[in-house]
Design a protein around this motif. Structure first.
Motif, PDB file in Angstrom:
ATOM      1  N   ARG A  29       0.861  -1.192   0.000  1.00 52.61           N
ATOM      2  CA  ARG A  29       0.000   0.000   0.000  1.00 52.61           C
ATOM      3  C   ARG A  29       0.893   1.236   0.000  1.00 52.61           C
ATOM      4  O   ARG A  29       1.557   1.531   0.987  1.00 52.61           O
TER       5      ARG A  29
ATOM      6  N   ARG B 287      -7.427   3.776  -0.143  1.00 48.11           N
ATOM      7  CA  ARG B 287      -7.994   3.095   1.021  1.00 48.11           C
ATOM      8  C   ARG B 287      -8.144   4.031   2.212  1.00 48.11           C
ATOM      9  O   ARG B 287      -9.068   3.891   2.996  1.00 48.11           O
TER      10      ARG B 287
ATOM     11  N   SER C 148     -11.811   2.529   2.712  1.00 53.62           N
ATOM     12  CA  SER C 148     -11.327   1.210   2.303  1.00 53.62           C
ATOM     13  C   SER C 148     -12.438   0.326   1.767  1.00 53.62           C
ATOM     14  O   SER C 148     -12.182  -0.590   0.989  1.00 53.62           O
TER      15      SER C 148
END
Length: 427
Positions: free
Chosen positions: A254, A284, A376
């Motif tokens: 991420r 997210r 998210s």
């Protein structure tokens, strides 16, 4: 005499734990086993080609040998240097220098990681990005305890240096790059390169008194310490078979993308179009932080943020918006408990840990009033390009010299082929 017995009903969780304990206790025939798949775990030091690290310099630290098993997630960056500060009135050198929180990373503009010459991860404005992310992720009870974080200069109130400004830090790479935080596997048969771009100013790393002036911050040494893994013969054969087949190996993490709005207009409502991304790079988390007159101003700490009387922040991902209900924050009336709740829940949502935020309620208001928006959970029907924009609403006009930062935590997937040395991004 009557003895009263209190009936208790054990919970399902307690029953489950008790059964597991019984199984371990009664399993007397269990054989002892040892894991010898890794024969050695050694740190090797890599240095850049250049020996001077001046402002705006690009510093490259390569690992050119390919037949290695390296573990970037446990590597660290060692930096040694000295700050020269003098008193403008007496013209004497100042021996007690005050560093801001996370000071060394404010000396660098960008930091990126390259694999076989392909950039797979990058952070911009390294000091701001890592400071915001650390405020969100650190707590007092996990492996990043306060005594350990002081090794790399993390102290929410800053650090007073009494040794004439000399400093040395060892910063885990997982606190610098998202790739190192999320991808915990070893990488085989690849060339690695860590690239650091020195900032054009030193003022963001220190906090000066009224009569103090910074002459220079000199970096004497930069070393990238990387673990090398030597595996057993059985594991080596298994990895060689994988290498010969040259199959794609996924690198999923991420990323931390920071966007900056240098000067917000003096208004009570502002819309900021952040970015347009692909379907793979779904945002997210979106974190908004504001600073008033802190950039390049050594009288104020660059590692702290201002609330600027923000009343509400809403994030739009195409037509969807987050959060569903407005926050209705009021910092003047100490009504920001919902905002603090969003900050506290980040560790549970992002890291899967218990709610143990680093900052208390008062510290959150005074030092790090971050607007953490959890987006998210998204519709699977969201197709094509993704537009991200932010609406900021305040109780008062935004002050002059206010900079807005938006940190977006995205999904990011790469693949690499260890034999043909092909690295590509999945888009």
């Amino acid at each position: 005499m009557i003895v009263k017995v209190r009936n208790t009903i054990p919970s399902v969780e307690n029953d489950h734990v008790f059964l597991l304990q019984c199984l371990r206790i009664l399993n007397v025939s269990q054989q002892t086993s040892y894991d010898n798949s890794i024969e050695s775990f050694e740190y090797h030091s890599y240095k850049p080609y250049v020996t001077s690290f001046n402002k705006n310099d690009e510093i490259r630290i390569p690992i050119n040998q390919q037949d290695l098993y390296v573990l970037p997630s446990l590597s660290s960056l060692y930096i040694d240097g000295k700050v020269n500060v003098y008193n403008s009135t007496t013209k004497e050198k100042v021996s007690n220098v005050h560093f801001v929180n996370n000071p060394v990373l404010f000396l660098f503009r960008d930091i990126r990681y390259e694999l076989n010459g392909v950039e797979i991860d990058q952070i911009k404005i390294a000091g701001v990005t890592t400071t915001i992310k650390s405020y969100l992720s650190l707590n007092e009870n996990n492996e990043n305890k306060s005594k350990c974080t002081r090794v790399w200069g993390w102290s929410t109130g800053g650090t007073s240096n009494t040794s004439g400004g000399a400093f040395s830090t060892s910063i885990p790479l997982k606190n610098i790059l998202a790739f190192a935080e999320d991808y915990e596997k070893n990488i085989i048969n690849c060339k690695h390169e860590l690239v650091l771009l020195r900032s054009n100013t030193n003022l963001n790393a220190i906090k000066l008194n009224t009569s103090e002036v910074v002459e220079d911050i000199i970096i004497n040494e930069i070393v990238w310490r990387v673990p090398h893994i030597k595996v057993s013969e059985r594991e080596r054969i298994s990895l060689l078979k994988h290498l010969e087949k040259d199959r794609d190996i996924p690198l999923a993490f991420r990323s931390w993308d920071l966007y900056e709005y240098p000067l917000l207009p003096k208004t009570r409502k502002h819309t900021w179009s952040i970015k347009t991304s692909s379907q793979i790079e779904k945002p997210r988390f979106v974190v908004i932080a504001l600073q008033t007159n802190r950039k390049h101003n050594a009288k104020l700490s660059m590692a702290e943020f201002d609330h600027c009387h923000v009343r509400d922040v809403k994030v739009f991902v195409n037509s969807s918006y987050y959060p569903y209900e407005g926050l209705n924050v009021s910092f003047s009336e100490d009504k920001f408990i919902l905002l603090y709740g969003q900050y506290a829940r980040f560790q549970q949502s992002y890291h899967g840990r218990q709610l143990e935020p680093l900052m208390g309620l008062k510290e959150f208001r005074d030092v790090v009033p971050l607007f953490v928006i959890d987006c998210s959970r998204q519709h699977e029907t969201l197709k094509g390009s993704i537009d991200v924009r932010v609406e900021i609403e305040t109780d008062q006009e935004i002050p002059d010299q206010t900079t807005a930062y938006c940190l977006i935590l995205n999904d990011c997937i790469f693949e690499y082929k260890p034999l043909s040395n092909i690295v590509k991004k999945i888009s």
